[in-house]
Design an enzyme around this catalytic site. Structure first.
Site, PDB file in Angstrom:
ATOM      1  N   LYS A 157     -43.772  -3.665  16.973  1.00  6.57           N
ATOM      2  CA  LYS A 157     -43.949  -4.792  17.883  1.00  6.57           C
ATOM      3  C   LYS A 157     -45.364  -5.337  17.713  1.00  6.57           C
ATOM      4  O   LYS A 157     -46.333  -4.589  17.677  1.00  6.57           O
ATOM      5  CB  LYS A 157     -43.714  -4.352  19.329  1.00  6.57           C
ATOM      6  CG  LYS A 157     -43.693  -5.503  20.329  1.00  6.57           C
ATOM      7  CD  LYS A 157     -43.259  -5.046  21.702  1.00  6.57           C
ATOM      8  CE  LYS A 157     -43.181  -6.212  22.674  1.00  6.57           C
ATOM      9  NZ  LYS A 157     -42.728  -5.815  24.015  1.00  6.57           N
TER      10      LYS A 157
ATOM     11  N   ARG B 216     -28.231  -7.169  39.143  1.00  3.65           N
ATOM     12  CA  ARG B 216     -27.435  -6.308  38.260  1.00  3.65           C
ATOM     13  C   ARG B 216     -26.954  -5.045  38.976  1.00  3.65           C
ATOM     14  O   ARG B 216     -26.136  -4.306  38.433  1.00  3.65           O
ATOM     15  CB  ARG B 216     -28.282  -5.938  37.039  1.00  3.65           C
ATOM     16  CG  ARG B 216     -28.622  -7.135  36.164  1.00  3.65           C
ATOM     17  CD  ARG B 216     -29.892  -6.932  35.345  1.00  3.65           C
ATOM     18  NE  ARG B 216     -29.845  -5.825  34.422  1.00  3.65           N
ATOM     19  CZ  ARG B 216     -29.408  -5.893  33.172  1.00  3.65           C
ATOM     20  NH1 ARG B 216     -28.954  -7.041  32.700  1.00  3.65           N
ATOM     21  NH2 ARG B 216     -29.417  -4.847  32.393  1.00  3.65           N
TER      22      ARG B 216
ATOM     23  N   GLU C 163     -30.807  -0.652  36.299  1.00  2.68           N
ATOM     24  CA  GLU C 163     -30.947  -0.995  37.717  1.00  2.68           C
ATOM     25  C   GLU C 163     -29.898  -0.315  38.587  1.00  2.68           C
ATOM     26  O   GLU C 163     -30.195   0.130  39.696  1.00  2.68           O
ATOM     27  CB  GLU C 163     -30.870  -2.514  37.894  1.00  2.68           C
ATOM     28  CG  GLU C 163     -32.052  -3.268  37.327  1.00  2.68           C
ATOM     29  CD  GLU C 163     -31.941  -3.575  35.850  1.00  2.68           C
ATOM     30  OE1 GLU C 163     -32.881  -4.165  35.288  1.00  2.68           O
ATOM     31  OE2 GLU C 163     -30.895  -3.220  35.241  1.00  2.68           O
TER      32      GLU C 163
END
Length: 594
Positions: A246, A362, A334
């Site tokens: 990244k 969610r 979640e």
């Protein structure tokens, strides 16, 4: 020569005219292009830099948009946007009326599926692949998903289904060991072992009936091209595991991957961030939460902190550093976070479950079924409530009041400042016998001196900030500042009273009866959807009690709000101080004529 190749590429068909050996230079040019734009316009940086070679290879090998490419979450799709017709307008990325920071179907045929929340790509791509089978279309369907997103339950559900189909699906795991924060969990350890060649267990993806290949270097373009061409000939569900870095190509972004996920403005040449001002400024609400939970938890050993993959964004990292055995990052999960908190609450612990407002959507069933139905004292701290700015429609936290207000047992508190946030957290940990949702915005408050001695808050009680003669403004949350500024601009200040209602549920009915008995007209104001939100609750109260006053409702209109700065969006939604002033003056004019 600068952008020797990129300047000639407007669509993937242009890209396919290049020779394979020219693609590494294109990758360099594409990286520089992204860095130069994001350095001044801001946005998500590290994720897109990490998949430059993969982006080029996918559009080179596959016949997009006929072949359908889905980027999970979409943080990493800047290169994709630049190569698919949006190069010349990329500097409008995330700006008001500009292109979205995420793939969006209405923006381009190359954006096969709209994204913004994690772990949706496999299910969507599988749905497309099955549809192609049913229609007799010979298309390829590719889902690019990160190692943090693939650990989410929904990704596993998609993999589980895909493994019993013969759909033409390719899942590419972009494995860089980090999402926004470092990835966590047993799957992360498994992938680490695979990379090291030390994994002793059977390959989990082969066990799910995927044709697995990898791990391979995701920055090696010749290798990527070769493997993708091979996979085009393989039937059924396929899984390619690539290893990337990244922030690849910008030293600082590689070294500090958390900070350079979305670094704000920076020097495009050096990568350096501007020096922080030493001027004392109010804290971010997330830091008020983060510092307060540590302060409380050091004195109350039953307090637990939970976040689904947002320790930095929520500032739960402070507790994870100070009391690591009582602070949990559960990954992008979640639903699990909410039910984990519920389980802890049954055992006498006090869980503070910190979830961005837009991501609690969610876990709605878990809020109802596992928490509220059992009346468990879970404390939901909903960060990024209201309009969040440039992340746009997928991230605005404008639905939470409406979707929580209808849930029995649940109390909803909206602090207007940092002191109120501290005090409700203090009050909750003293002991409550109901679930509590505390919603607060992205960004900074107004108070410099916010670490005041704790005070308890009376549940269900609002506050009169200023009395008036004709109009009462009922507000919740930090919009109270806009209301105060609007009244300061008025000529007829004495005509307007305003109230910080604090609680959406339960409403302070004693205060409301007093207000409706005193004022000729009411204005409600909220940074959530008016449909089903705070305004709806006030209207229902007035109707139930046969009050006949005019009630003006200010809030988020019944449509998805796009991206722009918070100030720009508040103005468009008539929630800025000047718009509120005009609403008041219009109402005063009507009352005078009446």
């Amino acid at each position: 020569m600068k952008n020797e190749f990129l300047k000639h590429i407007n669509l993937p068909e242009d890209l396919r005219q290049l020779k394979p050996e020219e693609l590494p230079q294109l990758a360099q040019e594409l990286r520089s292009f992204i860095i130069n734009i994001v350095a001044t316009k801001e946005g998500h940086l590290g994720a897109s830099l990490g998949v430059v070679e993969l982006t080029i290879a996918l559009h080179y090998v596959f016949n997009t948009p006929e072949d359908q490419l889905i980027w999970d979450v979409g943080h990493q799709a800047y290169g994709h946007k630049i190569l698919t017709g949006r190069k010349d307008i990329f500097d409008s990325n995330r700006q008001l009326k500009g292109i979205s920071g995420f793939p969006k179907r209405s923006e381009s045929h190359y954006d096969a599926f709209g994204v913004g929340h994690s772990s949706t790509s496999i299910s969507a791509a599988l749905g497309m692949a099955i549809a192609s089978q049913l229609k007799g279309d010979n298309k390829h369907h590719i889902a690019v998903i990160g190692d943090a997103s693939i650990a989410s339950g929904m990704a596993f559900e998609g993999l589980n289904h895909a493994g019993v189909t013969n759909a033409n699906l390719l899942v590419i795991l972009n494995d860089n060991a980090i999402g926004i924060d470092p990835s966590v969990g047993a799957l992360k350890q498994y992938l680490t072992n695979v990379k090291k060649g030390t994994e002793k267990q059977d390959n989990i993806f082969e066990a799910l009936n995927f044709n697995y290949s990898g791990p391979i270097d995701g920055h090696d373009l010749p290798l990527l091209l070769s493997e993708l061409k091979r996979l085009k000939t393989v039937k059924g569900p396929k899984f390619l595991h690539i290893i990337t870095t990244k922030g690849k190509g910008l030293k600082q972004a590689e070294l500090d991957q958390v900070k350079y996920h979305a670094p704000g403005k920076f020097d495009a040449k050096t990568g350096e961030l501007p020096l922080k001002s030493k001027e004392k400024i109010p804290p971010k609400f997330q830091d008020v939460f983060g510092e307060t939970i540590v302060e409380l938890a050091l004195k109350n050993d039953t307090i637990i902190g939970i976040t689904p993959a947002m320790p930095t964004g929520s500032s739960l990292k402070y507790m994870m550093e100070t009391i690591p055995n009582r602070a949990f990052d559960v990954g992008i999960a979640e639903q699990h976070a909410v039910t984990l908190a519920a389980g802890m609450a049954t055992q006498g612990l006090i869980p503070f479950c910190n979830i961005y407002s837009t991501f609690l959507q969610r876990a709605y069933d878990q809020v109802i079924h596992d928490v509220a139905l059992q009346n468990l004292p879970v404390i939901f701290c909903l960060d990024r409530a209201g309009l969040v700015g440039e992340d746009g429609a997928t991230h605005h936290g404008v639905f939470d009041i409406a979707y929580l207000n209808c849930v029995p047992n649940l109390v909803i508190f909206v602090p207007s400042n940092a002191i109120a946030l501290r005090n409700i957290m203090y009050t909750a940990q003293l002991g409550i016998d109901f679930p509590l949702a505390i919603r607060y915005p992205r960004g900074r408050g107004q108070l410099l001196d916010w670490k005041m001695p704790f005070e308890t808050i009376d549940i269900g009680k609002g506050l009169c900030i200023k009395q008036g003669t004709d109009i009462a403004i009922l507000s919740i949350g930090t919009l109270l500042k806009n209301v105060a500024d609007a009244i300061d601009l008025l000529d007829q200040k004495e005509a307007v009273g305003y109230y910080d209602m604090q609680f959406v549920k339960p409403l302070d009915e004693v205060l409301l009866h007093d207000i409706f008995s005193t004022y000729k007209a009411i204005i409600t104001i909220e940074d959530g959807t008016v449909v089903g939100g705070f305004a709806s609750a006030i209207l229902a109260f007035a109707n139930a009690n046969n009050y006949k006053q005019s009630i003006t409702t200010l809030g988020i209109e019944d449509k998805f709000i796009e991206h722009g700065t918070v100030n720009q969006l508040q103005h468009l939604q008539h929630l800025d101080s000047f718009s509120i002033k005009k609403s008041i003056e219009d109402l005063l004019f009507v009352l005078k004529d009446g």
